[in-house]
Structure formats: structure tokens, C-alpha cells
Design a protein around this motif. Structure first.
Motif, PDB file in Angstrom:
ATOM      1  N   ALA A   1      35.581  57.266  44.604  1.00 20.45           N
ATOM      2  CA  ALA A   1      35.093  56.005  45.171  1.00 20.45           C
ATOM      3  C   ALA A   1      36.057  55.475  46.217  1.00 20.45           C
ATOM      4  O   ALA A   1      37.275  55.690  46.138  1.00 20.45           O
ATOM      5  N   ILE A   2      35.473  54.780  47.196  1.00 19.04           N
ATOM      6  CA  ILE A   2      36.235  54.006  48.168  1.00 19.04           C
ATOM      7  C   ILE A   2      35.808  52.560  47.965  1.00 19.04           C
ATOM      8  O   ILE A   2      34.607  52.263  47.920  1.00 19.04           O
ATOM      9  N   VAL A   3      36.782  51.674  47.801  1.00 17.30           N
ATOM     10  CA  VAL A   3      36.490  50.248  47.649  1.00 17.30           C
ATOM     11  C   VAL A   3      37.137  49.514  48.819  1.00 17.30           C
ATOM     12  O   VAL A   3      38.366  49.519  48.961  1.00 17.30           O
ATOM     13  N   ASN A   4      36.328  48.907  49.670  1.00 24.90           N
ATOM     14  CA  ASN A   4      36.854  48.097  50.762  1.00 24.90           C
ATOM     15  C   ASN A   4      36.760  46.623  50.378  1.00 24.90           C
ATOM     16  O   ASN A   4      35.687  46.142  50.000  1.00 24.90           O
ATOM     17  N   VAL A   5      37.882  45.939  50.467  1.00 25.35           N
ATOM     18  CA  VAL A   5      37.922  44.521  50.115  1.00 25.35           C
ATOM     19  C   VAL A   5      37.682  43.705  51.379  1.00 25.35           C
ATOM     20  O   VAL A   5      38.549  43.638  52.257  1.00 25.35           O
ATOM     21  N   SER A   6      36.491  43.134  51.477  1.00 20.34           N
ATOM     22  CA  SER A   6      36.195  42.299  52.653  1.00 20.34           C
ATOM     23  C   SER A   6      36.378  40.831  52.272  1.00 20.34           C
ATOM     24  O   SER A   6      37.431  40.463  51.752  1.00 20.34           O
ATOM     25  N   SER A   7      35.365  39.985  52.449  1.00 18.97           N
ATOM     26  CA  SER A   7      35.569  38.559  52.226  1.00 18.97           C
ATOM     27  C   SER A   7      34.252  37.820  52.322  1.00 18.97           C
ATOM     28  O   SER A   7      33.306  38.282  52.985  1.00 18.97           O
ATOM     29  N   ILE A   8      34.205  36.652  51.724  1.00 18.81           N
ATOM     30  CA  ILE A   8      33.062  35.751  51.931  1.00 18.81           C
ATOM     31  C   ILE A   8      32.917  35.433  53.428  1.00 18.81           C
ATOM     32  O   ILE A   8      31.825  35.133  53.909  1.00 18.81           O
ATOM     33  N   ALA A   9      34.031  35.551  54.170  1.00 15.88           N
ATOM     34  CA  ALA A   9      34.047  35.204  55.600  1.00 15.88           C
ATOM     35  C   ALA A   9      33.230  36.162  56.458  1.00 15.88           C
ATOM     36  O   ALA A   9      32.977  35.874  57.635  1.00 15.88           O
ATOM     37  N   VAL A  10      32.798  37.308  55.898  1.00 15.55           N
ATOM     38  CA  VAL A  10      31.983  38.223  56.717  1.00 15.55           C
ATOM     39  C   VAL A  10      30.648  37.578  57.093  1.00 15.55           C
ATOM     40  O   VAL A  10      30.028  37.953  58.086  1.00 15.55           O
ATOM     41  N   PHE A  11      30.200  36.613  56.297  1.00 14.25           N
ATOM     42  CA  PHE A  11      28.877  36.019  56.518  1.00 14.25           C
ATOM     43  C   PHE A  11      28.912  34.802  57.434  1.00 14.25           C
ATOM     44  O   PHE A  11      27.907  34.445  58.021  1.00 14.25           O
ATOM     45  N   ARG A  12      30.076  34.139  57.529  1.00 13.24           N
ATOM     46  CA  ARG A  12      30.164  32.958  58.373  1.00 13.24           C
ATOM     47  C   ARG A  12      31.624  32.655  58.668  1.00 13.24           C
ATOM     48  O   ARG A  12      32.417  32.458  57.767  1.00 13.24           O
ATOM     49  N   SER A  13      31.962  32.597  59.952  1.00 10.40           N
ATOM     50  CA  SER A  13      33.327  32.283  60.353  1.00 10.40           C
ATOM     51  C   SER A  13      33.558  30.774  60.300  1.00 10.40           C
ATOM     52  O   SER A  13      32.668  30.002  59.960  1.00 10.40           O
ATOM     53  N   ASN A  14      34.782  30.359  60.632  1.00  8.21           N
ATOM     54  CA  ASN A  14      35.078  28.928  60.716  1.00  8.21           C
ATOM     55  C   ASN A  14      36.226  28.706  61.692  1.00  8.21           C
ATOM     56  O   ASN A  14      36.832  29.664  62.177  1.00  8.21           O
ATOM     57  N   LYS A  15      36.526  27.443  61.963  1.00 10.58           N
ATOM     58  CA  LYS A  15      37.520  27.147  63.012  1.00 10.58           C
ATOM     59  C   LYS A  15      38.954  27.452  62.583  1.00 10.58           C
ATOM     60  O   LYS A  15      39.847  27.515  63.424  1.00 10.58           O
ATOM     61  N   TYR A  16      39.185  27.625  61.297  1.00  6.75           N
ATOM     62  CA  TYR A  16      40.541  27.902  60.824  1.00  6.75           C
ATOM     63  C   TYR A  16      40.872  29.388  60.897  1.00  6.75           C
ATOM     64  O   TYR A  16      41.987  29.767  61.183  1.00  6.75           O
ATOM     65  N   LEU A  17      39.893  30.223  60.612  1.00  6.26           N
ATOM     66  CA  LEU A  17      40.123  31.676  60.531  1.00  6.26           C
ATOM     67  C   LEU A  17      39.088  32.449  61.355  1.00  6.26           C
ATOM     68  O   LEU A  17      38.467  33.389  60.854  1.00  6.26           O
ATOM     69  N   PRO A  18      38.893  32.093  62.611  1.00  6.30           N
ATOM     70  CA  PRO A  18      37.817  32.724  63.378  1.00  6.30           C
ATOM     71  C   PRO A  18      38.024  34.219  63.606  1.00  6.30           C
ATOM     72  O   PRO A  18      37.081  35.006  63.498  1.00  6.30           O
ATOM     73  N   THR A  19      39.259  34.621  63.868  1.00 10.12           N
ATOM     74  CA  THR A  19      39.501  36.040  64.181  1.00 10.12           C
ATOM     75  C   THR A  19      39.673  36.872  62.912  1.00 10.12           C
ATOM     76  O   THR A  19      39.299  38.040  62.875  1.00 10.12           O
ATOM     77  N   TYR A  20      40.219  36.260  61.864  1.00  8.21           N
ATOM     78  CA  TYR A  20      40.271  36.941  60.563  1.00  8.21           C
ATOM     79  C   TYR A  20      38.846  37.236  60.095  1.00  8.21           C
ATOM     80  O   TYR A  20      38.538  38.354  59.661  1.00  8.21           O
ATOM     81  N   SER A  21      37.984  36.230  60.188  1.00  4.47           N
ATOM     82  CA  SER A  21      36.590  36.407  59.765  1.00  4.47           C
ATOM     83  C   SER A  21      35.921  37.529  60.557  1.00  4.47           C
ATOM     84  O   SER A  21      35.181  38.343  59.990  1.00  4.47           O
ATOM     85  N   ALA A  22      36.204  37.580  61.857  1.00 11.82           N
ATOM     86  CA  ALA A  22      35.624  38.630  62.702  1.00 11.82           C
ATOM     87  C   ALA A  22      36.120  40.015  62.283  1.00 11.82           C
ATOM     88  O   ALA A  22      35.355  40.986  62.258  1.00 11.82           O
ATOM     89  N   SER A  23      37.405  40.102  61.917  1.00 11.39           N
ATOM     90  CA  SER A  23      37.948  41.404  61.494  1.00 11.39           C
ATOM     91  C   SER A  23      37.312  41.859  60.186  1.00 11.39           C
ATOM     92  O   SER A  23      37.042  43.048  59.988  1.00 11.39           O
ATOM     93  N   LYS A  24      37.052  40.923  59.284  1.00 12.98           N
ATOM     94  CA  LYS A  24      36.414  41.273  58.011  1.00 12.98           C
ATOM     95  C   LYS A  24      34.921  41.585  58.216  1.00 12.98           C
ATOM     96  O   LYS A  24      34.356  42.427  57.507  1.00 12.98           O
TER      97      LYS A  24
END
Length: 242
Positions: A134-157
Motif C-alpha cells: 500500500a501507498i498512503v498519501n497524507v493530504s488535508s481537509i485543505a484540498v477541498f477549499r483554500s483560505n487566506k492563511y494557507l493558500p499555497t499550502y492548500s494548493a500543494s495538498k
């Protein structure tokens, strides 16, 4: 998938979500290989684990990825689960001209996306030799909607999420290799402290959900608040992906 008797490599395994996953799977009778940049933190983590070893290295650096993949091949050829958990995140105010937004985004994209693609490619030959992998990639709730605090982190996820879907499709005919995506919400870790992590769920909850998902071959693993969004979004993307 079996949840005991595996050999599991966990990047970013010396703290936070990675260490919580290591503890959960170590307790269940798996051999654990944790990876991180800081040797002292790795050694401290090992004291909290049974049947575990550490490989120091920075997976965001190409030379280290090659070194780690080679060490797995030569010393731990039974590795059958790779958990791509190491990440980088920066508060990134796009309205501040002195913020070096692109530099921060470059580091996030390199660590959270490019490095995962490369390390997975290096590990795949080993995984494909196993009876069950198995391969497990840990993404984030941020994949569905970015925000002004973490806009580029969200884009990377979000990029990691898209890649993970494509990776899963690539190996959909291979019954021996499964591709999982773990979507934590806000989690109370040192990593997320500056973005209000103290209000988040404990990392052990993320580990518990992943354990159940592996046991049930549930490849999409939303945790906590992510479940509600995931229920709305994923059925739509599944309808349109063919």
C-alpha cells in the motif's frame, strides 16, 4: 488489507501525525521504519515505539530520497507500506509584498508534492514485489477549499490529492497494490500550532481512522470534519473522472 505483520515506512515519523501512526501500527505488531530530518527527534520517538528503527534524511532533497530508497532496498526489502506524511506549511499572506510568497510556495510544492512523486517512484519497484502493498498519501481537509492563511499550502495538498487519484487509477488493475489518501482536518500537533492546532483533534484519532481504513480496504480516508465535505465532493469527482 492485513494490519499486522507489515513493514511500514513513515516519513515525518518522529512527531505529530506520523508518530501517532507509528505508535498505532507498532502496537498492532508491525515493523516500523520512521524517517525525519532531525536525528535527536528520531531517537526520542524510537523510545516510544516497539519494533522500530529510524532512517534519518530529508525527503525534500533528491540525494536523500535516493539514499533512503537504496537503504530500504538493501536492508528492508520486505517494506510493503509507504506512508508519505512529511510536509511543509507556511502562513502565506498574499497581500504582503515582502512576504516571499513564491519561495514559501516552492518549498511547500517541493515537499508536499514533487518529493512524494519522486520517492513513490523510487519505492514502487520494491512495493510491486510484495504480495500485499500500500501507498498512503497524507493530504488535508485543505484540498477541498483554500483560505487566506494557507493558500499555497492548500494548493500543494490539492496537487497531491489529484496525483493520488491518478496513481490509484494507474494501479487499479493491480490487486496487490492499493493507494490510500488520508485527509486530516486541523490536528493538535506542533506542526499546526501557529494555525490554531490547539483547537484540533488529537493525532491518535487520525491514526485510528487509518488503521480501520486499511483493515476495510477503504482507500479514501477522511477524518473528523473532512468527512462532511468528502461526502459531498468525492461522489461528483468519481462521476466525472472517466
Amino acid at each position: 488489507m492485513k494490519t499486522t505483520g507489515n513493514t511500514i515506512f513513515i516519513s515525518g515519523g518522529s512527531a505529530g501525525i506520523g508518530l501517532a501512526i507509528a505508535k498505532k501500527f507498532s502496537a498492532a505488531g508491525n515493523k516500523i521504519i520512521i524517517n525525519g530530518r532531525n536525528e535527536e527527534r528520531l531517537q526520542n520517538a524510537l523510545k516510544q515505539l516497539d519494533n522500530a528503527i529510524a532512517i534519518q534524511g530529508d525527503l525534500s532533497v533528491k540525494a536523500d530520497r535516493l539514499k533512503i530508497a537504496e537503504e530500504l532496498k538493501s536492508k528492508h526489502a520486505d517494506v510493503n507500506i509507504i506512508i508519505n506524511n512529511a510536509g511543509a506549511a507556511f502562513m502565506n499572506d498574499l497581500s504582503d509584498n515582502n512576504n516571499n510568497a513564491a519561495e514559501k510556495a516552492y518549498e511547500e510544492i517541493n515537499t508536499n508534492y514533487i518529493s512524494v512523486i519522486d520517492f513513490t517512484a523510487l519505492a514502487l519497484p520494491l512495493l510491486l514485489e510484495q504480495e500485499e502493498a500500500a501507498i498512503v498519501n497524507v493530504s488535508s481537509i485543505a484540498v477541498f477549499r483554500s483560505n487566506k492563511y494557507l493558500p499555497t499550502y492548500s494548493a500543494s495538498k490539492a496537487a497531491l490529492h489529484s496525483y493520488t487519484q491518478g496513481l490509484r487509477d494507474t494501479f487499479s488493475e493491480n490487486e496487490n497494490l492499493n493507494v490510500y489518501e488520508l485527509y486530516p482536518p486541523l490536528v493538535n500537533t506542533e506542526f499546526s500550532a501557529e494555525i490554531g492546532g490547539a483547537n484540533g483533534i488529537p493525532p491518535s484519532q487520525v491514526a485510528d481512522e487509518l488503521f480501520i481504513a486499511l483493515k476495510e480496504n477503504q482507500f479514501e480516508v477522511p477524518v473528523g470534519d473532512t468527512k462532511r465535505i468528502h461526502e459531498l465532493v468525492i461522489p461528483i469527482t468519481e462521476q466525472t473522472h472517466h
